[in-house]
Design a protein around this motif. Structure first.
Motif, PDB file in Angstrom:
ATOM      1  N   GLY A   1       1.569  -6.010  29.929  1.00  0.00           N
ATOM      2  CA  GLY A   1       1.803  -5.353  28.652  1.00  0.00           C
ATOM      3  C   GLY A   1       1.534  -6.281  27.487  1.00  0.00           C
ATOM      4  N   ALA A   2       2.045  -7.503  27.582  1.00  0.00           N
ATOM      5  CA  ALA A   2       1.791  -8.473  26.513  1.00  0.00           C
ATOM      6  C   ALA A   2       0.314  -8.832  26.447  1.00  0.00           C
ATOM      7  CB  ALA A   2       2.632  -9.727  26.753  1.00  0.00           C
ATOM      8  N   GLY A   3      -0.303  -9.069  27.606  1.00  0.00           N
ATOM      9  CA  GLY A   3      -1.718  -9.423  27.622  1.00  0.00           C
ATOM     10  C   GLY A   3      -2.601  -8.305  27.130  1.00  0.00           C
ATOM     11  N   GLY A   4      -2.294  -7.062  27.511  1.00  0.00           N
ATOM     12  CA  GLY A   4      -3.086  -5.930  27.049  1.00  0.00           C
ATOM     13  C   GLY A   4      -2.992  -5.758  25.541  1.00  0.00           C
TER      14      GLY A   4
ATOM     15  N   ARG B   1     -13.998 -17.851  18.749  1.00  0.00           N
ATOM     16  CA  ARG B   1     -12.805 -18.679  18.897  1.00  0.00           C
ATOM     17  C   ARG B   1     -11.585 -17.976  18.311  1.00  0.00           C
ATOM     18  NH1 ARG B   1     -16.401 -22.920  17.436  1.00  0.00           N
ATOM     19  NH2 ARG B   1     -15.612 -22.884  15.293  1.00  0.00           N
ATOM     20  N   THR B   2     -11.784 -17.280  17.216  1.00  0.00           N
ATOM     21  CA  THR B   2     -10.683 -16.541  16.600  1.00  0.00           C
ATOM     22  C   THR B   2     -10.205 -15.417  17.507  1.00  0.00           C
ATOM     23  OG1 THR B   2     -11.547 -17.025  14.391  1.00  0.00           O
ATOM     24  CG2 THR B   2      -9.977 -15.208  14.580  1.00  0.00           C
ATOM     25  N   VAL B   3     -11.158 -14.699  18.074  1.00  0.00           N
ATOM     26  CA  VAL B   3     -10.811 -13.599  18.974  1.00  0.00           C
ATOM     27  C   VAL B   3     -10.043 -14.119  20.184  1.00  0.00           C
ATOM     28  CG1 VAL B   3     -11.767 -11.893  20.563  1.00  0.00           C
ATOM     29  CG2 VAL B   3     -12.689 -12.090  18.251  1.00  0.00           C
ATOM     30  N   GLU B   4     -10.494 -15.229  20.746  1.00  0.00           N
ATOM     31  CA  GLU B   4      -9.818 -15.809  21.901  1.00  0.00           C
ATOM     32  C   GLU B   4      -8.397 -16.247  21.537  1.00  0.00           C
ATOM     33  OE1 GLU B   4      -9.802 -17.089  26.007  1.00  0.00           O
ATOM     34  OE2 GLU B   4     -11.075 -15.751  24.814  1.00  0.00           O
ATOM     35  N   ALA B   5      -8.259 -16.843  20.363  1.00  0.00           N
ATOM     36  CA  ALA B   5      -6.931 -17.274  19.922  1.00  0.00           C
ATOM     37  C   ALA B   5      -5.997 -16.086  19.746  1.00  0.00           C
ATOM     38  CB  ALA B   5      -7.050 -18.056  18.618  1.00  0.00           C
ATOM     39  N   VAL B   6      -6.525 -14.994  19.202  1.00  0.00           N
ATOM     40  CA  VAL B   6      -5.708 -13.791  19.030  1.00  0.00           C
ATOM     41  C   VAL B   6      -5.340 -13.194  20.383  1.00  0.00           C
ATOM     42  CG1 VAL B   6      -5.734 -11.407  18.182  1.00  0.00           C
ATOM     43  CG2 VAL B   6      -6.607 -13.255  16.743  1.00  0.00           C
ATOM     44  N   ALA B   7      -6.319 -13.174  21.306  1.00  0.00           N
ATOM     45  CA  ALA B   7      -6.093 -12.573  22.624  1.00  0.00           C
ATOM     46  C   ALA B   7      -4.982 -13.278  23.384  1.00  0.00           C
ATOM     47  CB  ALA B   7      -7.387 -12.592  23.441  1.00  0.00           C
ATOM     48  N   TRP B   8      -4.805 -14.575  23.116  1.00  0.00           N
ATOM     49  CA  TRP B   8      -3.729 -15.317  23.782  1.00  0.00           C
ATOM     50  C   TRP B   8      -2.498 -15.483  22.894  1.00  0.00           C
ATOM     51  CZ3 TRP B   8      -3.336 -17.151  28.758  1.00  0.00           C
ATOM     52  CH2 TRP B   8      -4.467 -16.974  29.564  1.00  0.00           C
ATOM     53  N   GLY B   9      -2.717 -15.544  21.602  1.00  0.00           N
ATOM     54  CA  GLY B   9      -1.594 -15.768  20.695  1.00  0.00           C
ATOM     55  C   GLY B   9      -0.668 -14.576  20.592  1.00  0.00           C
ATOM     56  N   VAL B  10      -1.229 -13.375  20.531  1.00  0.00           N
ATOM     57  CA  VAL B  10      -0.401 -12.174  20.407  1.00  0.00           C
ATOM     58  C   VAL B  10       0.538 -12.000  21.606  1.00  0.00           C
ATOM     59  CG1 VAL B  10      -0.467  -9.641  20.367  1.00  0.00           C
ATOM     60  CG2 VAL B  10      -1.948 -10.962  18.838  1.00  0.00           C
ATOM     61  N   PRO B  11       0.017 -12.096  22.865  1.00  0.00           N
ATOM     62  CA  PRO B  11       0.946 -11.963  24.000  1.00  0.00           C
ATOM     63  C   PRO B  11       2.015 -13.040  24.041  1.00  0.00           C
ATOM     64  CG  PRO B  11      -1.314 -12.287  24.772  1.00  0.00           C
ATOM     65  CD  PRO B  11      -1.364 -12.185  23.300  1.00  0.00           C
TER      66      PRO B  11
ATOM     67  N   ALA C   1      -6.085  -5.840  22.895  1.00  0.00           N
ATOM     68  CA  ALA C   1      -6.315  -4.742  21.949  1.00  0.00           C
ATOM     69  C   ALA C   1      -6.448  -5.265  20.526  1.00  0.00           C
ATOM     70  CB  ALA C   1      -5.163  -3.739  22.048  1.00  0.00           C
ATOM     71  N   VAL C   2      -5.553  -6.169  20.132  1.00  0.00           N
ATOM     72  CA  VAL C   2      -5.640  -6.745  18.781  1.00  0.00           C
ATOM     73  C   VAL C   2      -6.905  -7.575  18.644  1.00  0.00           C
ATOM     74  CG1 VAL C   2      -4.527  -8.294  17.135  1.00  0.00           C
ATOM     75  CG2 VAL C   2      -3.134  -6.737  18.523  1.00  0.00           C
ATOM     76  N   ALA C   3      -7.262  -8.331  19.688  1.00  0.00           N
ATOM     77  CA  ALA C   3      -8.477  -9.137  19.640  1.00  0.00           C
ATOM     78  C   ALA C   3      -9.707  -8.267  19.485  1.00  0.00           C
ATOM     79  CB  ALA C   3      -8.587  -9.978  20.915  1.00  0.00           C
ATOM     80  N   SER C   4      -9.687  -7.092  20.112  1.00  0.00           N
ATOM     81  CA  SER C   4     -10.814  -6.174  19.969  1.00  0.00           C
ATOM     82  C   SER C   4     -10.960  -5.704  18.523  1.00  0.00           C
ATOM     83  CB  SER C   4     -10.612  -4.974  20.895  1.00  0.00           C
ATOM     84  OG  SER C   4     -11.650  -4.038  20.743  1.00  0.00           O
TER      85      SER C   4
ATOM     86  N   VAL D   1       6.049 -12.210  24.127  1.00  0.00           N
ATOM     87  CA  VAL D   1       6.986 -12.714  25.128  1.00  0.00           C
ATOM     88  C   VAL D   1       8.046 -13.595  24.467  1.00  0.00           C
ATOM     89  CG1 VAL D   1       7.221 -14.158  27.187  1.00  0.00           C
ATOM     90  CG2 VAL D   1       5.330 -12.548  27.005  1.00  0.00           C
ATOM     91  N   ALA D   2       7.624 -14.400  23.489  1.00  0.00           N
ATOM     92  CA  ALA D   2       8.590 -15.226  22.767  1.00  0.00           C
ATOM     93  C   ALA D   2       9.598 -14.356  22.023  1.00  0.00           C
ATOM     94  CB  ALA D   2       7.863 -16.149  21.792  1.00  0.00           C
ATOM     95  N   GLY D   3       9.115 -13.241  21.450  1.00  0.00           N
ATOM     96  CA  GLY D   3      10.024 -12.323  20.775  1.00  0.00           C
ATOM     97  C   GLY D   3      11.010 -11.688  21.737  1.00  0.00           C
ATOM     98  N   ALA D   4      10.523 -11.328  22.934  1.00  0.00           N
ATOM     99  CA  ALA D   4      11.420 -10.762  23.945  1.00  0.00           C
ATOM    100  C   ALA D   4      12.451 -11.791  24.380  1.00  0.00           C
ATOM    101  CB  ALA D   4      10.608 -10.284  25.151  1.00  0.00           C
TER     102      ALA D   4
END
Length: 669
Positions: free
Chosen positions: A459-462, A492-502, A466-469, A506-509
């Motif tokens: 869920g976090a990774g998806g 590089r920005t897209v990759e950072a978003v794809a990993w940063g958002v999840p 989605a945001v990276a897209s 998880v940190a928020g959870a």
């Protein structure tokens, strides 16, 4: 004892669990995260098979026997590797590309973080690494390890017979955990606790990462985050390895994700090819290992894999029908029906299985309670809404799974939640299905977390993908509008978003759930290890634990100790190696003399049969303590012979700690 002092024991057990399976897989040509996750299950298969063969061949169980079996396994792996190279087959043939170096770092970081989250709660709740786990099951398992060390027999068929009494038949009991812990350096309580640490902090995270990678390879972030989500649950490893004291079952649950990952690769990439066979070389022993560790693992594998098998079977059948291959479909259907009929006939005639399915455990709640137990991670045990934060990630993962060919994970999760509801009650025509787990809610609830952990990471990774897209599309629109970007920056920005958002999700959870309910997990470990907080009745106080530890020096090598097993006497065997008459809390095959003494020991001065029974069992010492309530049992009512004993004559005090005391029996000399 310092926590740093346990490093050699931890390293030893990790080596025992991983080196045989990893070596076999690497030599056979397997690679990747799935091999790491499945390796301990493969090693468990080696332990189970070797312990059985060694017992039949009168070879003592020990490091030598395990090492010899490992060498043979590696020779077999070398042969498989030679064959795959000769046939031009590779492990990854037909599979998605492997993880990139940066993604590997993310997975390793996720597993390490999972280990830290679990270890902090274990450390704070356990107190010291050699603390004594006080629960109904722990007495049997600790003494089982001591029996394996003393008798050098770890066979699942009769290896633990010494714990059942001389009247017992040859008893089957899954003893892989006992065999491994018996080889682990340190005292029995320390080695058992080390197994808890390795199960929770190494085997469980690596297995979840492997399953996430195999189940949904298009979301590499799931492999990194599934272990972190898995560390946030309570039903496993916390409940099962603390107050439940179910070490063998706990090891079986921890091995499930890795074995499932290997099986998923076989099912997903199934074809009549050498590549499928090569992957099966790892999957088959991994599945066997789970079953040998605990028989309920067989049914857990079925429950978790059926959705994937059904969806794969349906899609392949439809494809064959469209291709006009009616004959193949009919033949396959006939084979499946015959195999199912044979399997049902065998299971229906298995007396042991029938007894297990009809286990008389009363219902503990309603269907609604059970659904809440499954969805919110045993709230009936802990209370509070904090389980909802992780549930939100799981539900988000359900959406992602349905989009990315992982719908079978959703089905597996829902089936497991349904089983928790059935186990909780009330009694109905389907509750027998949970008899595979003795209709015990904590046992069944642990299964929920296998798909739930992967779905939470998914869920976090998806969400990150989605945001990276969206970011990628926005960058494309700016570029099309004439606003050119520096080469490489958008990717590089897209990759950072794809990993940063999840990671942020998880940190928020974690923050919203008070550190994945850290305090609640610590409390549960306290309820199993802290004598002042034992949930179901303290068997031994700290002073009495010291008394047990001194027995190695205060009692002779030929001492035989009699006492109430529920009030601490049974622990003497595991703690000090002193032979005890009653090594477990139940007495299905107790000797007649033992049963008599349980009722009449206090009549030793007036009943000659008491001395006859003591002599027949070779009793030299007795352990006496004040009565109490243990696991809901009035011990004085259950074992009246051990209470109210007049020790003014016929007994010589050897050692004491508060009301507990050890006496040498002189009345029958």
């Amino acid at each position: 004892m310092s926590w740093l002092d346990i490093f050699p024991s931890v390293l030893g057990l990790v080596a025992l669990l991983y080196l045989p399976g990893l070596g076999f897989g690497l030599l056979a040509g397997a690679r990747g995260l799935v091999l790491v996750g499945a390796a301990p299950a493969v090693s468990a298969a080696v332990v189970g098979a070797t312990s059985f063969v060694a017992s039949r061949a009168d070879v003592p169980w020990g490091v030598g026997a395990y090492l010899a079996a490992t060498v043979l396994l590696w020779v077999l792996g070398s042969a498989v590797g030679w064959w795959t190279r000769r046939s031009g087959t590779t492990w990854g043939q037909g599979l998605p590309p492997g993880l990139r170096p940066g993604q590997v770092v993310g997975v390793v970081a996720g597993c390490v973080l999972s280990a830290v989250v679990a270890m902090l709660a274990i450390r704070d709740g356990m107190g010291t690494p050699d603390a004594l786990l006080q629960s109904w099951d722990s007495v049997f398992h600790l003494n089982g390890v001591q029996a394996v060390r003393e008798l050098a027999d770890a066979s699942p068929v009769g290896g633990l017979n010494s714990l059942y009494g001389s009247r017992a038949p040859v008893v089957y009991y899954p003893s892989v955990w006992h065999a491994l812990v018996a080889l682990t350096p340190g005292s029995v309580p320390l080695a058992a606790n080390v197994s808890t640490i390795v199960i929770a902090c190494v085997v469980w995270p690596s297995g979840l990462a492997a399953l996430a990678r195999a189940a949904v390879p298009s979301v590499p972030q799931a492999a990194a985050l599934a272990p972190v989500v898995g560390a946030g649950f309570l039903a496993f490893p916390t409940v099962l390895l603390s107050t439940s004291g179910q070490w063998p079952n706990g090891l079986g649950v921890a091995l499930l994700p890795g074995a499932l990952a290997a099986a998923v690769l076989v099912v997903r990439g199934w074809s009549w090819s050498w590549a499928t066979l090569a992957r099966g070389v790892i999957a088959l022993p991994a599945v066997v290992g789970v079953v040998l560790v605990h028989a309920s693992g067989a049914f857990a594998l079925v429950v978790l894999l059926i959705p994937l098998l059904l969806t794969t079977l349906v899609s392949r059948t439809v494809a064959r029908l469209r291709a006009g291959r009616w004959r193949a479909v009919v033949v396959g259907a006939v084979v499946l029906v015959v195999l199912g009929w044979v399997a049902w006939g065998v299971l229906a005639r298995a007396t042991v299985l029938q007894n297990t399915l009809s286990y008389p455990r009363p219902a503990s709640g309603t269907v609604r309670d059970g659904i809440e137990n499954g969805l919110l991670d045993v709230p009936a045990l802990f209370g509070g809404p904090v389980g909802q934060t992780v549930l939100a990630l799981v539900l988000l993962g359900c959406v992602t799974a349905l989009v990315r060919r992982g719908g079978w994970l959703v089905a597996s999760w829902l089936v497991c939640v349904g089983l928790v509801a059935l186990a909780t009650g009330p009694e109905n025509d389907l509750r027998w299905l949970t008899g595979f787990w003795y209709k015990d809610v904590p046992r069944v609830a642990a299964l929920v977390l296998v798909p739930a952990s992967v779905l939470g990471g998914l869920g976090a990774g998806g969400a990150g993908l989605a945001v990276a897209s969206l970011v990628r599309r926005a960058a494309g629109a700016r570029s099309a509008g004439g606003r050119h970007e520096v080469a490489g920056r958008p990717s590089r920005t897209v990759e950072a978003v794809a990993w940063g958002v999840p990671v942020l999700l998880v940190a928020g959870a974690w923050a919203a759930s008070d550190g994945f309910r850290h305090d609640a997990r610590v409390d549960r470990w306290d309820m199993a290890y802290d004598p002042a907080k034992i949930a179901f009745g303290t068997m031994v106080t700290p002073a009495e634990i010291d008394l047990l530890g001194r027995m190695e020096g205060t009692l002779g090598d030929d001492a035989v100790l009699l006492g109430d097993p529920m009030n601490g006497a049974a622990f003497a065997y595991a703690v000090s190696g002193v032979e005890v008459v009653i090594p477990q809390l139940s007495a299905a095959y107790a000797d007649v003399e033992q049963l008599y003494l349980e009722q009449h020991l206090r009549e030793i001065a007036t009943d000659p049969q008491v001395c006859e029974a003591l002599d027949a069992l070779g009793v030299t010492h007795v352990y006496l303590d004040d009565p109490g309530w243990i696991s809901g049992t009035d011990v004085a009512a259950r074992f009246p012979g051990f209470y109210g004993v007049d020790v003014s004559s016929g007994f010589e005090l050897v050692d004491s700690a508060g009301p507990a005391a050890v006496y040498e029996v002189t009345a029958c000399s």
